[in-house]
Each structure stands twice: as C-alpha cells, then as structure tokens.
Write an enzyme that holds these catalytic residues in place. Structure first.
Site, PDB file in Angstrom:
ATOM      1  N   ASP A   1      -9.755   5.358  -2.467  1.00 41.56           N
ATOM      2  CA  ASP A   1      -8.558   5.853  -3.150  1.00 41.56           C
ATOM      3  C   ASP A   1      -8.995   6.629  -4.397  1.00 41.56           C
ATOM      4  O   ASP A   1     -10.184   6.849  -4.625  1.00 41.56           O
ATOM      5  CB  ASP A   1      -7.632   4.684  -3.532  1.00 41.56           C
ATOM      6  CG  ASP A   1      -8.169   3.954  -4.743  1.00 41.56           C
ATOM      7  OD1 ASP A   1      -9.397   3.857  -4.878  1.00 41.56           O
ATOM      8  OD2 ASP A   1      -7.371   3.496  -5.576  1.00 41.56           O
TER       9      ASP A   1
ATOM     10  N   GLU B   1       0.824  -1.212   0.000  1.00 41.76           N
ATOM     11  CA  GLU B   1       0.000   0.000   0.000  1.00 41.76           C
ATOM     12  C   GLU B   1       0.854   1.256   0.000  1.00 41.76           C
ATOM     13  O   GLU B   1       0.549   2.233  -0.677  1.00 41.76           O
ATOM     14  CB  GLU B   1      -0.964  -0.006   1.187  1.00 41.76           C
ATOM     15  CG  GLU B   1      -2.049  -1.062   1.107  1.00 41.76           C
ATOM     16  CD  GLU B   1      -2.925  -0.925  -0.144  1.00 41.76           C
ATOM     17  OE1 GLU B   1      -2.956   0.170  -0.740  1.00 41.76           O
ATOM     18  OE2 GLU B   1      -3.574  -1.916  -0.511  1.00 41.76           O
TER      19      GLU B   1
ATOM     20  N   CYS C   1     -18.074  -2.107 -18.909  1.00 43.51           N
ATOM     21  CA  CYS C   1     -18.391  -1.850 -17.494  1.00 43.51           C
ATOM     22  C   CYS C   1     -19.638  -2.614 -17.063  1.00 43.51           C
ATOM     23  O   CYS C   1     -20.690  -2.542 -17.716  1.00 43.51           O
ATOM     24  CB  CYS C   1     -18.594  -0.352 -17.263  1.00 43.51           C
ATOM     25  SG  CYS C   1     -18.985   0.048 -15.539  1.00 43.51           S
TER      26      CYS C   1
ATOM     27  N   CYS D   1     -12.985   1.944 -15.638  1.00 41.65           N
ATOM     28  CA  CYS D   1     -13.408   3.331 -15.422  1.00 41.65           C
ATOM     29  C   CYS D   1     -12.160   4.189 -15.214  1.00 41.65           C
ATOM     30  O   CYS D   1     -11.973   4.812 -14.176  1.00 41.65           O
ATOM     31  CB  CYS D   1     -14.339   3.398 -14.213  1.00 41.65           C
ATOM     32  SG  CYS D   1     -15.244   4.952 -14.059  1.00 41.65           S
TER      33      CYS D   1
ATOM     34  N   TYR E   1      -6.248   6.758   3.740  1.00 40.12           N
ATOM     35  CA  TYR E   1      -6.424   5.697   2.749  1.00 40.12           C
ATOM     36  C   TYR E   1      -5.703   4.414   3.167  1.00 40.12           C
ATOM     37  O   TYR E   1      -6.291   3.318   3.178  1.00 40.12           O
ATOM     38  CB  TYR E   1      -5.926   6.126   1.352  1.00 40.12           C
ATOM     39  CG  TYR E   1      -5.697   4.902   0.504  1.00 40.12           C
ATOM     40  CD1 TYR E   1      -6.785   4.207  -0.008  1.00 40.12           C
ATOM     41  CD2 TYR E   1      -4.419   4.362   0.339  1.00 40.12           C
ATOM     42  CE1 TYR E   1      -6.613   3.024  -0.706  1.00 40.12           C
ATOM     43  CE2 TYR E   1      -4.236   3.186  -0.358  1.00 40.12           C
ATOM     44  CZ  TYR E   1      -5.333   2.521  -0.876  1.00 40.12           C
ATOM     45  OH  TYR E   1      -5.139   1.354  -1.536  1.00 40.12           O
TER      46      TYR E   1
ATOM     47  N   CYS F   1     -16.450   2.165 -21.165  1.00 39.25           N
ATOM     48  CA  CYS F   1     -17.796   1.990 -20.611  1.00 39.25           C
ATOM     49  C   CYS F   1     -18.487   0.738 -21.140  1.00 39.25           C
ATOM     50  O   CYS F   1     -19.315   0.132 -20.457  1.00 39.25           O
ATOM     51  CB  CYS F   1     -18.644   3.230 -20.876  1.00 39.25           C
ATOM     52  SG  CYS F   1     -17.998   4.715 -20.056  1.00 39.25           S
TER      53      CYS F   1
END
Length: 298
Positions: free
Chosen positions: A140, A39, A205, A195, A122, A202
DNA sequence: AAGCCGTGGCT
DNA sequence: TAGCCAAGGCT
C-alpha cells in the site's frame, strides 16, 4: 535469508509487537468479511474516520449475505461521510457476488478476490494475507513510502505502483508464512506511525541504522511537481452535495431540493445524471430522486 | 494510462 | 492559508 535481512525483520517485528494499534479488524475474532469491509473503507480514508462506520456495518451486516439482502442505497446511506461512495456500492455488489458465487464465504485466494467489485491489487493481497494467512506481499502507500526510503533512498515513492516496487516488496517478505503475515501489517504500521509522509520520526524508527534515505542525508524530493487534486467547483464537490441530501432524506427527494445545492444548472444536472449512471442515485417518477432501492445490473 | 472519484484534518 | 495527505480502484 541473509543475516542482514533477518535482523531487519526482527527489528520491525519487535517494534510492531510493542507499538501496534489495537484495531478491531486486526483482532483474532475478526472475520474475513470484516477484514474485507475494513480494507475497502480504508482505501484513501484515515483509520479514525473508518472505525465507527466499520463497527456499525459489521453489527448491522455481519455476513456478506446480510448486506446483499439490503437495498444498495442502504449501503450508500450507512457509508456516511467516508467519501468515494462508489465504494459502498461496490461492497454491496461484492457481498452479492460472495453470496451467489461463493456460498456466502469470502474467497481466500488473490485470484478470486480480484474478481470482486472494488477489490484491486492491494485489497486482494491484504485480504488474502490478513484474513487467510497467505504469504503475499501487501503493498500500500505506507509500504511503498517505507521501502522507497529504506531501500531506494528517496523521500517519495513513484506516483503509481511499479514493477520494481513489487519486486522490492517481495524480496523483503520473510520466508515463513507466520512472519510474512505480521511483516506486512508491521511495515504498514511503521509507515503510518513513524515513517510518515510529512514529518517522519526517524529517531523512533527501529531500522534507522539501515535506512538508505537517512544514510543519504534525507534528501528532499527532486523531480517534476507532484499533482494535487482540485476540489472547489469540481464535479466531485457537486456530486458530494447532491448525495448528501439524498443520504439524509428518508424517502425520495423532489428535484427542486437538489437544485438548491448548486447554482450552475448545467454542471448540476450533469452531475445528477452521472450519479444515476453510476447507480448511486435512482430517478423516481417524474421529478424525484432517491438512493438506489433495488439491485441493478451493472 | 492519466484523470476522475469525497471528505476532513493537519501544517 | 492552501495545499498536502489518508490501508485505491476503475476506465
């Protein structure tokens, strides 16, 4: 939970089950320490660049105490060219704190994680969720972009995380712990693969039919110009060059070698002083510098 | 609380 | 090509 939200969850979770990338820090055998390291490395740095460095770090320092036992400069050196090298120093400090205050085990609550150097809102949520299965919203830049489009109907999220965005993220979090854990990573993955910031796909998606931005006709961003970051000639560029020399040298480096990387003396010396103040560089004797060789109280 | 802090690939 | 962008944090 409404049927509509339930359907949204199901579509995203099914998409993730099908399309997820196989990343080592997501595997069941990844330790909380491995998750934390990933992370921090992933802060502002793309996955493909992190992968080899993460492997090297986890092989070399499988536990927080292993890293804490090293000189901080070794963390900076092994950081390589990931960028923002203060993160390496903070990870070393986090390893030290975990060894000293938490018995060598990465703490599992958001509050405890937040106390660690380099761990902000985060990262604390991400480690709590991914390493410990806590039901917390992980927000995030990917999640913010997906939810800006899906829920709010705009192309870009706000410049920085807002209360409204936190509320949206929490309202979308599935009730069950197990679904919530996967939902967090699934929305992140959707933002990373479909995205995307520039050319969203799209048609691929799973929730296009419920997307407010698509329903609006995918309107372009309106508002004040978004600020980029200058690079050429900045202190960051100079700091990067100075540190690169030190990273690639085994021992202390003569001041003269550092003079070669930047002509403007005032700027160069200011940056060198800044690196020393940050703990990324250590003066040695009269005219030499090295990566930090010992612990440092800051 | 804006501005600073690295690096490199992509369009 | 010159921005834009990438799993932010800190002051």
């Amino acid at each position: 939970m409404t049927e509509q939200a339930d359907a949204l969850h199901r579509r995203v979770l099914e998409w993730y089950a099908r399309e997820q990338r196989d990343l080592p820090w997501r595997r069941p055998d990844a330790s909380p320490w491995g998750v934390l390291v990933s992370e921090v490395m992933l802060q502002q740095t793309p996955v493909v660049r992190v992968l080899p460095v993460w492997q090297e770090w986890l092989t070399r320092w499988p536990t927080p105490a292993d890293l804490a036992a090293e000189a901080p400069g070794e963390a900076v050196r092994a950081w390589g060219r990931l960028g923002y090298p203060r993160r390496a120093l903070r990870l070393h400090a986090a390893g030290t704190a975990i060894a000293e205050r938490h018995g060598g085990r990465v703490p599992g609550t958001v509050a405890e994680l937040r106390e660690l150097p380099g761990v902000g809102e985060y990262t604390a949520a991400a480690v709590a969720a991914f390493a410990f299965g806590r039901r917390v919203a992980v927000v995030d830049t990917n999640v913010r972009r997906v939810e800006a489009r899906l829920v709010t109907g705009v192309q870009h999220a706000a410049p920085s995380l807002t209360t409204a965005e936190r509320q949206v993220a929490e309202s979308l979090l599935p009730q069950s712990d197990s679904d919530a854990k996967v939902w967090n990573v699934a929305v992140m993955e959707l933002g990373a693969l479909v995205c995307t910031a520039r050319a969203p796909r799209c048609s691929d998606c799973p929730v296009e039919s419920s997307c407010a931005w698509v329903a609006n006709g995918r309107p372009a961003y309106v508002g004040p110009a978004r600020r980029g970051q200058a690079w050429a000639g900045t202190d960051r560029q100079v700091r990067g060059r100075l540190l690169q020399v030190l990273r690639e040298s085994d021992g202390p480096v003569p001041h003269d070698r550092l003079r070669e990387v930047w002509d403007d003396e005032v700027q160069r010396e200011r940056c060198l002083d800044g690196l020393v103040a940050d703990g990324l560089v250590e003066p040695v004797g009269e005219a030499e510098f090295s990566l930090p060789r010992a612990g440092r109280a800051r």
